[in-house]
Enzyme design. Structure first.
Site, PDB file in Angstrom:
ATOM      1  N   THR A  50       0.856  -1.160   0.122  1.00 51.71           N
ATOM      2  CA  THR A  50      -0.035  -0.009  -0.160  1.00 51.71           C
ATOM      3  C   THR A  50       0.996   1.104  -0.072  1.00 51.71           C
ATOM      4  O   THR A  50       1.763   1.288   0.803  1.00 51.71           O
ATOM      5  CB  THR A  50      -1.000   0.003   1.122  1.00 51.71           C
ATOM      6  OG1 THR A  50      -1.826   1.277   1.120  1.00 51.71           O
ATOM      7  CG2 THR A  50       0.001  -0.100   2.525  1.00 51.71           C
ATOM      8  N   HIS A 101       1.621 -11.720  14.070  1.00 54.83           N
ATOM      9  CA  HIS A 101       2.867 -12.219  14.913  1.00 54.83           C
ATOM     10  C   HIS A 101       2.545 -13.665  15.278  1.00 54.83           C
ATOM     11  O   HIS A 101       3.420 -14.405  15.784  1.00 54.83           O
ATOM     12  CB  HIS A 101       2.915 -11.617  16.277  1.00 54.83           C
ATOM     13  CG  HIS A 101       4.319 -11.252  16.846  1.00 54.83           C
ATOM     14  ND1 HIS A 101       5.048 -12.472  16.379  1.00 54.83           N
ATOM     15  CD2 HIS A 101       4.980 -10.668  17.824  1.00 54.83           C
ATOM     16  CE1 HIS A 101       6.352 -11.926  17.331  1.00 54.83           C
ATOM     17  NE2 HIS A 101       6.200 -10.861  17.731  1.00 54.83           N
TER      18      HIS A 101
END
Length: 404
Positions: free
Chosen positions: A315, A367
């Site tokens: 992005t 994560h």
């Protein structure tokens, strides 16, 4: 003969769409393949063309949510195109304007013990909005507050101090609602973390200065930053394949291909078309794909298939002037790279302070799938490739890499 026009399926997983806008009026004569409506799905906006020529009868209103396969309009195939239809439509519009009357102001109901009392549904809505019943004027019987009154109520914006204070209530498009739903789900369902780094863009600036005109003349497409970033990401994904994976319950899915999603701003909101098998593309191939997909997104012609899938997202908030941000993961992917604006900054190189064009980059990752070693190593690999493009991305042969 009457033809029933049904909502076609925009994609496998889509079961309903919203009528964004009718491009014709009830009773109009339409030609075959003429666009008659724009429909919003949770992934794209599509045009609905007339299947045959005839007089159209609308069966749904703008803003209605309809299921795929349901009838939205009828076309009378025996209907003939009226002569001078343009003139008649203009005259009818003028008549409609004349017929319009000023809305009559509602007469205030006489105050009784029921004035200001809210129905259970209205009370629930007002509580959620944090609005007191004393702030709402009821339009129900004897001044009761109805559910509609509660829906239309807006919180107090303080004491007016002069000037215009108008507000407009507009329903979000289905695409925007879906984007909002997915973004909230990502924040709630993933262990998202962001790591940052900075990139000295001077080597890429120098390359573009030397070859952009020749590249444009030969390939009819500009040599932008996106091809450098895409190929740097492809290399980094090969070095750290966990970043190219996704979580599916108790399983981790690893891909041996790189489908890179490119977040672009379209007329209806954020769209994320996909560059398929980016690992097989050259600089020219990436630039051509980026241009093609961006134009289709801008013109509202992007298809659901072109936005489905993707294993990693890029992005670029820098085109709007963003200095730094923490991009949100595009589910079910595990990573997204945010590019930002390029600013000349003083940096230390070999013990001397010099001015260099610097871009901050950010990697947001899940994560649960990606550890700190992989995330930081991935971003460092991207930085290395961008700061040494001739050596790492072009095999020390820029002309060959750029197909010049």
């Amino acid at each position: 003969m009457i033809l029933e026009m049904k909502v076609p399926s925009p994609g496998e997983s889509i079961t309903e769409v919203e009528i964004a806008a009718w491009l014709v009026k009830d009773g109009d004569y339409v030609e075959k393949d003429q666009p008659i409506a724009e429909v919003d799905s949770d992934k794209a906006t599509l045009e609905l063309p007339a299947e045959e020529s005839g007089i159209i009868t609308l069966k749904a209103e703008e803003g209605d949510t309809v299921t795929v396969g349901s009838v939205v309009c009828l076309i009378d195939l025996d209907g003939e195109k009226p002569a001078g239809s343009e003139q008649s439509s203009v005259s009818s519009e003028k008549k409609e304007e004349k017929k319009e009357e000023k809305p009559v102001a509602p007469v205030a109901a006489e105050k009784t013990y029921a004035s200001g009392a809210a129905s259970p549904a209205a009370k629930k809505i007002l509580t959620e909005k944090g609005i007191s019943t004393s702030e709402v004027l009821g339009t129900g019987k004897d001044g009761r507050i109805t559910k509609e009154d509660a829906i239309d109520a807006v919180p107090s914006m303080g004491t007016p101090a002069g000037g215009s204070r108008n507000s407009e209530r507009a329903k979000l498009s289905m695409l925007r609602r879906k984007v909002a739903e997915r973004l909230v789900a990502v924040k709630n369902e993933t262990a998202m973390l962001t790591t940052f780094n900075e990139v000295d863009m001077k080597p890429i600036f120098d390359l573009r200065k030397d070859f952009k005109d020749e590249f444009k003349a030969k390939h009819n497409v500009g040599l932008g930053f996106m091809s450098f970033f895409t190929l740097a990401i492809v290399r980094a994904l090969k070095l750290f394949p966990d970043v190219n994976s996704m979580l599916d319950g108790d399983y981790k899915i690893l891909h041996d291909f790189m489908d890179i999603s490119i977040a672009v701003s379209g007329p209806k909101g954020l769209m994320v078309p996909v560059i398929r098998n980016a690992e097989n593309l050259s600089f020219r191939g990436v630039e051509n794909e980026v241009k093609r997909l961006a134009l289709r997104a801008r013109d509202g012609q992007i298809t659901v298939d072109e936005m489905t899938g993707g294993t990693f997202t890029i992005t670029n908030g820098g085109v709007f002037g963003s200095m730094l941000s923490t991009p949100i993961i595009n589910p079910p992917q595990s990573g997204i790279l945010g590019m930002h604006n390029i600013v000349e900054r003083p940096v230390a190189i070999k013990g001397e302070v010099v001015i260099r064009p610097i871009m901050f980059v950010a990697l947001s990752y899940d994560h649960r799938v990606i550890d700190g070693r992989e995330s930081v190593g991935f971003l460092v690999a991207v930085k290395e490739a961008l700061e040494n493009p001739i050596e790492i991305l072009m095999d020390n042969n820029p002309k060959k890499a750029l197909e010049l």
